[in-house]
Write a protein that holds these residues in place. Sequence first.
Motif, PDB file in Angstrom:
ATOM      1  N   THR A   8       1.266  -1.872  -0.711  1.00 23.47           N
ATOM      2  CA  THR A   8       0.082  -0.171   0.283  1.00 23.47           C
ATOM      3  C   THR A   8       1.239   0.931  -0.139  1.00 23.47           C
ATOM      4  O   THR A   8       0.583   2.162  -0.449  1.00 23.47           O
ATOM      5  N   GLU A   9       1.813   1.087   0.856  1.00 26.49           N
ATOM      6  CA  GLU A   9       2.451   2.283   0.509  1.00 26.49           C
ATOM      7  C   GLU A   9       4.139   2.633   0.201  1.00 26.49           C
ATOM      8  O   GLU A   9       4.885   1.217   0.351  1.00 26.49           O
ATOM      9  N   GLY A  10       4.595   3.494   0.229  1.00 25.34           N
ATOM     10  CA  GLY A  10       6.475   3.570  -0.250  1.00 25.34           C
ATOM     11  C   GLY A  10       6.859   3.337   1.037  1.00 25.34           C
ATOM     12  O   GLY A  10       6.599   3.320   2.554  1.00 25.34           O
ATOM     13  N   LEU A  11       8.120   3.167   1.037  1.00 26.91           N
ATOM     14  CA  LEU A  11       9.071   2.936   2.225  1.00 26.91           C
ATOM     15  C   LEU A  11      10.266   3.988   2.089  1.00 26.91           C
ATOM     16  O   LEU A  11      11.160   3.930   1.062  1.00 26.91           O
ATOM     17  N   LEU A  12      10.473   4.671   3.289  1.00 26.70           N
ATOM     18  CA  LEU A  12      11.840   5.210   2.527  1.00 26.70           C
ATOM     19  C   LEU A  12      12.946   4.756   4.215  1.00 26.70           C
ATOM     20  O   LEU A  12      12.922   4.325   5.074  1.00 26.70           O
ATOM     21  N   LEU A  13      14.395   4.406   2.588  1.00 26.43           N
ATOM     22  CA  LEU A  13      15.111   3.621   3.454  1.00 26.43           C
ATOM     23  C   LEU A  13      16.920   4.667   4.045  1.00 26.43           C
ATOM     24  O   LEU A  13      16.843   5.430   2.327  1.00 26.43           O
ATOM     25  N   GLU A  14      17.431   4.434   4.961  1.00 28.77           N
ATOM     26  CA  GLU A  14      18.203   5.586   5.711  1.00 28.77           C
ATOM     27  C   GLU A  14      19.035   4.984   5.429  1.00 28.77           C
ATOM     28  O   GLU A  14      19.308   4.145   6.117  1.00 28.77           O
ATOM     29  N   CYS A  15      20.156   4.741   5.026  1.00 27.83           N
ATOM     30  CA  CYS A  15      21.758   3.866   4.673  1.00 27.83           C
ATOM     31  C   CYS A  15      23.204   4.558   5.360  1.00 27.83           C
ATOM     32  O   CYS A  15      22.957   5.884   4.865  1.00 27.83           O
ATOM     33  N   ASP A  16      23.384   4.306   5.888  1.00 25.22           N
ATOM     34  CA  ASP A  16      24.748   4.890   6.273  1.00 25.22           C
ATOM     35  C   ASP A  16      25.660   4.320   5.756  1.00 25.22           C
ATOM     36  O   ASP A  16      25.818   2.982   5.716  1.00 25.22           O
ATOM     37  N   ALA A  17      26.606   4.861   5.180  1.00 23.49           N
ATOM     38  CA  ALA A  17      27.277   4.848   4.026  1.00 23.49           C
ATOM     39  C   ALA A  17      28.630   5.460   4.324  1.00 23.49           C
ATOM     40  O   ALA A  17      29.114   6.325   3.493  1.00 23.49           O
ATOM     41  N   ARG A  18      28.747   5.714   5.741  1.00 21.67           N
ATOM     42  CA  ARG A  18      29.963   7.078   5.797  1.00 21.67           C
ATOM     43  C   ARG A  18      31.699   6.480   5.512  1.00 21.67           C
ATOM     44  O   ARG A  18      32.383   7.259   5.570  1.00 21.67           O
TER      45      ARG A  18
END
Length: 502
Positions: free
Chosen positions: A431-441
Amino acid sequence: MDMKKASMIIDKDYQISKIDPRIYGSFVEHLGRCVYGGIYEPGHPSADEQGFRKDVIDMVKELNVPLIRYPGGNFVSGYNWEDGVGPVESRPRRLDLAWRTVETNEVGTNEFADWAKRVNAEVNMAVNLGTRGIDAARNLVEYCNHPSGSYYSDLRRSHGYKEPHKFKTWCLGNEMDGPWQIGHKTAAEYGRIATEAAKVMKWVDPTIELVACGSSSRGMRTFAEWEATVLDHTYDHVEYISLHTYYGNPQNDISNFLAKSLDMDSFIKSVISICDYVKAKKRSKKQINLSFDEWNVWYHSHESDKRLEPWTVAPPQLEDVYNFEDALLVGCMLITLLRHSDRVKIACLAQLVNVIAPIMTNNGGETWRQTIFYPFMHASNYGRGTALQTIVKSPVYDSKEFTDVPYLESIAVHNEENEELTVFAVNRDTTEGLLLECDARQFEGYRVVEHLVLENDDIKAANTAERPDAVKPHSGGEAKLQDGRLTAPLPKLSWNVIRMKK
């Protein structure tokens, strides 16, 4: 309303394994229109001098398949390899009892070796341990791999193949625990013949690697006990044990269907445990790896296959028309294989053309890409390098068969040589989107070069000859990488490839 969020930490030192390119293998069986009317159609406008369709060759090259299992499958358990070599006009027509068709033997070992070279793939050769045995197996290795100066190597040379084929990987039969298999065996019977075949095959060519048959599926009553017994016999003589699995959605329950890669994950873990149990029992230093040499979605064609006329040549069998939701599960299955790349070294999408396949053709006509073509092509082309052990937090859901199914299915692959980092991600949310947050420092100086998305408002949308592009990816994804933080909105029900480069 706030979008659901998932987080991922990517660290280049947290590695699962270097990915063996053979994990992107496929499978060509003498079944339906996979060979005849698929890879081979002499009268076709695009056919080359050997009768191979160049339009199909071009599409296979897009998939970048490094290894192809051949010639079966159930077919191999009744196959006499000698029928498929020598002058084509004197080859016999045989009843193929596995699929109730007539095999013309126009294409055999040498022709297939030629075709594999054209698509830049190695051959993963299977020997018949159903109706045949040790003798035929060692003779085939001699015919294919011995340079010259012996009966079978000289026979190959007399057939116009001066240089040996040097096939590296070999399958010891197929699905031998299945009652449907020609020459079906108990675990002990199979373990014994596989061991003896393995010994003589390696005496002919010590450089080859061998795959022992695991259970035909995890649902078999024989599962686990079969693997343990077979490995008890074959452990010192083989490098791999095989796994096969297919999934379907006959209940039309997409949330449960997309969770089926969790079953694949648990299947792989079980087989690793059995391998390591036998290793411990034998006090061995050797590790057995996995060859997942049949995997896919397969259920659409079951009804039409029941109505086929027996004993015809290359009828349309197992021609699943894949839809958008199938592509999403194939994406999840690819991620699962990569997550186990420390032990899964070979995998073969079954099959390659027309038969439960990413590529479809019309006889005499066009060729087109099925929905499942795209996740496989993306993984094969951008998933080379090292699979990283990411730390993921995702919201979860429960389905009919599974609990705690993560909405986010994902893996990161680092190609150090090319200074590339790729995140593959499926959003299972209907039903809905998903916000992916990655730590790629750790990936300083990297930037997003492309965010590919496969999405569709119609989960049942499929590609056909008339509408070959009804389902295809676009590169309009909105992933951004700033100050070591990757943010990527993943649309509902989507396959995503986020490509970053230094």
